[in-house]
Design an enzyme around this catalytic site. Sequence first.
Site, mmCIF file in Angstrom:
data_model
loop_
_atom_site.group_PDB
_atom_site.id
_atom_site.type_symbol
_atom_site.label_atom_id
_atom_site.label_comp_id
_atom_site.label_asym_id
_atom_site.label_seq_id
_atom_site.Cartn_x
_atom_site.Cartn_y
_atom_site.Cartn_z
ATOM 1 N N GLU A 257 0.824 -1.213 0.000
ATOM 2 C CA GLU A 257 0.000 0.000 0.000
ATOM 3 C C GLU A 257 0.857 1.261 0.000
ATOM 4 O O GLU A 257 0.554 2.235 -0.692
ATOM 5 C CB GLU A 257 -0.951 0.016 1.209
ATOM 6 C CG GLU A 257 -2.019 -1.077 1.175
ATOM 7 C CD GLU A 257 -3.108 -0.852 0.132
ATOM 8 O OE1 GLU A 257 -3.133 0.207 -0.525
ATOM 9 O OE2 GLU A 257 -3.956 -1.752 -0.011
ATOM 10 N N ARG B 5 0.654 3.820 -3.218
ATOM 11 C CA ARG B 5 0.039 5.127 -2.940
ATOM 12 C C ARG B 5 1.082 6.214 -2.706
ATOM 13 O O ARG B 5 1.008 7.282 -3.306
ATOM 14 C CB ARG B 5 -0.893 5.041 -1.725
ATOM 15 C CG ARG B 5 -2.010 4.018 -1.904
ATOM 16 C CD ARG B 5 -3.117 4.220 -0.887
ATOM 17 N NE ARG B 5 -3.845 2.979 -0.638
ATOM 18 C CZ ARG B 5 -5.076 2.918 -0.158
ATOM 19 N NH1 ARG B 5 -5.722 4.022 0.161
ATOM 20 N NH2 ARG B 5 -5.670 1.759 0.044
ATOM 21 N N ASP C 189 -4.702 -9.885 -8.614
ATOM 22 C CA ASP C 189 -4.945 -8.837 -9.620
ATOM 23 C C ASP C 189 -3.735 -8.094 -10.199
ATOM 24 O O ASP C 189 -3.350 -8.294 -11.350
ATOM 25 C CB ASP C 189 -5.986 -7.822 -9.103
ATOM 26 C CG ASP C 189 -5.712 -7.262 -7.695
ATOM 27 O OD1 ASP C 189 -4.616 -7.463 -7.166
ATOM 28 O OD2 ASP C 189 -6.625 -6.620 -7.148
ATOM 29 N N GLU D 261 -12.245 0.353 -10.184
ATOM 30 C CA GLU D 261 -11.865 -0.588 -11.249
ATOM 31 C C GLU D 261 -12.811 -0.594 -12.448
ATOM 32 O O GLU D 261 -12.371 -0.745 -13.595
ATOM 33 C CB GLU D 261 -11.740 -2.012 -10.683
ATOM 34 C CG GLU D 261 -10.575 -2.187 -9.726
ATOM 35 C CD GLU D 261 -10.837 -1.621 -8.337
ATOM 36 O OE1 GLU D 261 -9.845 -1.340 -7.630
ATOM 37 O OE2 GLU D 261 -12.015 -1.451 -7.959
#
Length: 454
Positions: A79, A83, A213, A347
Amino acid sequence: MMQFSWDNYKRYAWGFNELRPVSKQGHSSNLFGGLKGATIVDALDTLYIMEMYEEFEAATEWVVKNLDFNMNTEISVFEVNIRFVGGLLSAYYLSGKEVFRQKAVELGEKLLPAFKTPTGIPWALLNMKSGIGRNWPWASGGSSILAEYGTLHLEFMHLSKLSGNPAFAEKVMNIRKVLNRLDKPSGGLYPNYLNPNSGQWGQHHVSVGGLGDSFYEYLLKAWIMSDKSDEEGKKLYYDALQAIEKNLIRKSSGGLTYIAEWKGGLLEHKMGHLTCFAGGMIALGADGAPDQQTGHHMELAAEITRTCHESYARTNLKLGPEAFRFDGGVEAIATRQNEKYFILRPEVIETYMYMWRFTHDPKYRQWGWEAVQALEQHCRVEGGYSGVRDVYASNPNHDDVQQSFYLAETLKYLYLLFSEDDHLPFEHWVFNTEAHPLPIIKKDFRSNQANEVE
């Protein structure tokens, strides 16, 4: 929408990671430990792209004065990379401000101890002061997660380019070496779990949604970002997609194409909102597909996009659930209470944006506009935008979080869906998995760099 999200964040939660728009206060997820300002760093590039320069300057000033990585705190490597590192890199490439390069490299160096494992597969969690890492306690057999260790490549290649330190690139290239040595189940699938000590797979669960993903996304984008010189990344992507098509992609009796989850050879006929990024990914990769499969890949992308639109259309609020199922006569509908929420995820809109750019079929803008209207109607509250707990309910129950990715991704992709194609053109930019644009590293740059090293 960006102005409203940003103004409310600034008014009620400045410096906190995220805003609670109903209770009008700051919020911090445990993913960021004691790090501060996730919304600021995540939104920098969006502010710049939307020409909100006053807001961008205020955000820059906060970064200069307050963004501090010297803390005794445990963070999610994945993360913080997508980010914070991604957000800082994009802010640097868009604005040219040196502070962003310096902060990105400083943070990258703080993440390097995560790779101190017997295999070099990084830990999920890292204490930024001690450099001690560990994995999520819930992960199969102490494993690292495919989508976490597999979603560092783009950022780390840029960190090496910007710092002149080859260590970043070496760490992510080593991950590929480890994966290449391993046997893949069922003709080339990648399980979601890999033990960083033994270098062996954990449970044989495979997903193109959460836990898997962005690993696949980064194989394709690594090739594109390398100016199409990373032939290994290209081959790994198309081979993986072929295995996914054979094992996971199915068509419902009602004619909807979906991507199921694979559990030790058995399919669970469920597709997550996160999996809906795959329409955009497959479209992005269609042009480079082997054996004249470009048309087939574009059709597949369009079908997956249609399924994801149906998951929105079949709800009361016209916003999609976290996961939807294709069993027991049910199609593209969430059947479990804990899968009916919508947390402002990007998404589906991301995929509309890619499909619009590649086909210019007006339905993708129409579908994007439907999402805008639903967000305005059901997610906008007095103090910002909030997720909702049940998209099938008639009156929304707000979760009281304005996610940082709403500003980084959802609103950026909406803006680009309704912009001209030459606004962040795909010939020059690749988006990281948090929608942070990174420039393609031109071949001539890399040979120059090699000469300088020699």
